[in-house]
Write an enzyme that holds these catalytic residues in place. Structure first.
Site, PDB file in Angstrom:
ATOM      1  N   ASP A  98      28.190  28.799 -38.268  1.00 21.48           N
ATOM      2  CA  ASP A  98      28.581  27.574 -38.955  1.00 21.48           C
ATOM      3  C   ASP A  98      28.725  27.844 -40.456  1.00 21.48           C
ATOM      4  O   ASP A  98      29.730  27.505 -41.083  1.00 21.48           O
ATOM      5  CB  ASP A  98      27.502  26.511 -38.693  1.00 21.48           C
ATOM      6  CG  ASP A  98      27.934  25.143 -39.167  1.00 21.48           C
ATOM      7  OD1 ASP A  98      29.143  24.940 -39.351  1.00 21.48           O
ATOM      8  OD2 ASP A  98      27.057  24.289 -39.367  1.00 21.48           O
TER       9      ASP A  98
ATOM     10  N   ASP B  52      22.389  37.927 -44.610  1.00 22.37           N
ATOM     11  CA  ASP B  52      22.402  37.740 -46.071  1.00 22.37           C
ATOM     12  C   ASP B  52      23.308  38.785 -46.723  1.00 22.37           C
ATOM     13  O   ASP B  52      24.123  38.471 -47.599  1.00 22.37           O
ATOM     14  CB  ASP B  52      20.980  37.760 -46.669  1.00 22.37           C
ATOM     15  CG  ASP B  52      20.047  38.740 -45.980  1.00 22.37           C
ATOM     16  OD1 ASP B  52      20.477  39.398 -45.016  1.00 22.37           O
ATOM     17  OD2 ASP B  52      18.888  38.863 -46.406  1.00 22.37           O
TER      18      ASP B  52
ATOM     19  N   LYS C  60      19.827  38.279 -38.113  1.00 14.73           N
ATOM     20  CA  LYS C  60      18.675  38.504 -39.001  1.00 14.73           C
ATOM     21  C   LYS C  60      17.566  39.089 -38.118  1.00 14.73           C
ATOM     22  O   LYS C  60      16.445  38.552 -38.050  1.00 14.73           O
ATOM     23  CB  LYS C  60      18.284  37.162 -39.650  1.00 14.73           C
ATOM     24  CG  LYS C  60      17.254  37.257 -40.741  1.00 14.73           C
ATOM     25  CD  LYS C  60      17.827  37.642 -42.089  1.00 14.73           C
ATOM     26  CE  LYS C  60      16.731  37.827 -43.105  1.00 14.73           C
ATOM     27  NZ  LYS C  60      17.212  38.302 -44.401  1.00 14.73           N
TER      28      LYS C  60
ATOM     29  N   TYR D 236      20.942  24.762 -33.156  1.00 11.38           N
ATOM     30  CA  TYR D 236      21.805  23.627 -32.822  1.00 11.38           C
ATOM     31  C   TYR D 236      21.528  23.065 -31.437  1.00 11.38           C
ATOM     32  O   TYR D 236      22.209  22.145 -31.003  1.00 11.38           O
ATOM     33  CB  TYR D 236      23.279  24.053 -32.878  1.00 11.38           C
ATOM     34  CG  TYR D 236      23.866  23.953 -34.249  1.00 11.38           C
ATOM     35  CD1 TYR D 236      23.454  24.822 -35.245  1.00 11.38           C
ATOM     36  CD2 TYR D 236      24.818  22.997 -34.554  1.00 11.38           C
ATOM     37  CE1 TYR D 236      23.981  24.740 -36.514  1.00 11.38           C
ATOM     38  CE2 TYR D 236      25.351  22.910 -35.826  1.00 11.38           C
ATOM     39  CZ  TYR D 236      24.925  23.786 -36.797  1.00 11.38           C
ATOM     40  OH  TYR D 236      25.453  23.702 -38.051  1.00 11.38           O
TER      41      TYR D 236
END
Ligand code: NAD
Length: 360
Positions: A249, A225, A191, A124
């Site tokens: 988000d 995930d 991640k 972002y």
């Protein structure tokens, strides 16, 4: 003495939900002097710019704002007025509680999660290179000097910066939030197995910060995930989640889904010195001016605001009034009724009236 607070009504449904929230906040009896400033479409028409400097100046002065959603007109040079406000005021922590309320239709009950999303960096940051531009080609060639992996020449590139300092302050914020609000566990989401130097740095820093809170707040980390699946299957195993910007988000919308949707999802953007409170939802232009949409998300953002300014009792009273009205499901907007044809559906301001009537 009245507390000065900036009010930014916003676009689309913004002014009507902001008005409903303002009326409910005032009805708690907390003395507030509102400083109303405009940003977005109305400011573009009046001042020729969508984010006039007086908006930023006002929040810098009052330190607290209640803000309606703002549309980002295409082609103004801004990616998003909302993101620009967060950057200009260094509101690095986006806090989004996701709490079940009786009376809201959802597949889940008793959800009580808080999402703490890093607001300033990650994908972002707005550092992007368009496909085919000379600077993009040059960047691709430059990267090829340092890394054997090939980037196709017809690629667009978005940069994902994640720093030690921004990771440290957001994780510290999450722990301090947990201590202040009597929360038991922080889950860092990442991640890091794939993005070792960005998410890996976030995770390493989070573990370092967590050591300072050992014995006070529990800590764990989960890969994003897996987190998505865990939240759908076992949301009650989690308490406060802290995440880099993009995952924050996405996961906060997933959590809004767990509690029954955007109509009841509040939010806050908080920095070290000031904060802006706003619903998670956008300006829903098709409903603008119809006195139709649910004011709850904005009113609950007002609850977070009251808590932030130290008015805990008023915050609790207002939240309880919202809970009662939503649970009774009598004076509620269309989205909280079982059928859209229900003759008992009320408008935005009428739902606010019902909440005000419940304030004890
Ligand atoms: P949106 O949240 O405005 O609306 C999506 C749908 O959600 C609506 O059509 C409506 O069905 C429902 N909804 C939203 N708020 C509701 C409410 N209070 N009560 C009942 N139903 C509600 O999302 P969008 O259509 O993707 O975005 C519209 C505009 O809002 C865009 O310009 C976007 O940039 C902007 N936006 C602003 C913010 C912000 O100001 N922080 C956040 C998100 C989107």
């Amino acid at each position: 003495m009245a507390r000065k607070i900036t009010l930014i009504p916003g676009d689309g449904i913004g002014p009507e939900v902001a008005l409903a929230a303002k009326r409910c906040i005032e009805a708690t009896g907390v003395k507030i002097e509102w400083e109303e400033v405009i940003a977005g479409q109305a400011a573009l028409e009046k001042y020729g710019e969508i984010l006039p400097q007086n908006v930023i100046d006002s929040v810098k002065k009052t330190k607290v704002a209640l803000k309606g959603p703002i549309i980002t007109p295409v082609g103004t040079g801004f990616r998003s007025v909302n993101v620009a406000i967060r950057h200009a005021l260094d509101l690095y922590a986006c806090v989004r509680p996701a709490k079940s309320y009786v009376g809201v239709r959802s597949n889940y009950t008793d959800i009580d999660l808080v999402i703490v999303r890093e607001n300033s960096e990650d994908l972002y940051a707005g550092i992007e290179f368009e496909e085919g531009k000379p600077e993009t080609k040059q960047l691709i060639q430059e990267i090829a000097k340092y890394n054997k992996k090939k980037i196709l020449p017809d690629s667009g590139i978005s940069i994902k910066p994640i720093s030690r300092s921004a990771s440290e302050r957001i994780v510290k914020f999450a722990f301090e939030y947990a201590l202040k609000h009597n929360r038991k566990k922080i889950t860092a989401v990442h991640k890091a197995n794939i993005m070792k130097f960005t998410d890996g740095l976030f995770l390493k820093t989070a573990r370092e910060v967590a050591r300072r809170y050992e014995g006070k707040v529990a800590f764990e980390d989960v890969i994003v995930d897996n987190m998505s699946m865990q939240l759908v299957q076992r949301p009650k195993n989690y308490d406060v989640l802290v995440l880099p910007n993009l995952y924050g988000d996405i996961i906060s919308d997933l959590c809004a889904g767990l509690i029954g949707g955007l109509g009841i999802a509040p939010g806050a953007n908080i920095g070290d010195e000031m904060a802006v409170f706003e619903a998670v939802h956008g300006s829903a232009p098709k409903y603008a001016g119809l006195n139709k949409v649910n004011p709850t998300a904005m009113i609950l953002s007002g609850v977070l605001m009251l808590d932030y300014i130290g008015e805990r009792q008023a915050a609790l009273r207002l939240e309880n009034a919202v809970k009662e009205v939503v649970a009774e499901a009598k004076f509620v907007t269309y989205d909280l009724k079982a059928s859209r044809d229900d003759p008992g559906i009320v408008g935005t301001q009428e739902m606010a009236d019902a909440i005000i009537a419940k304030l004890k």
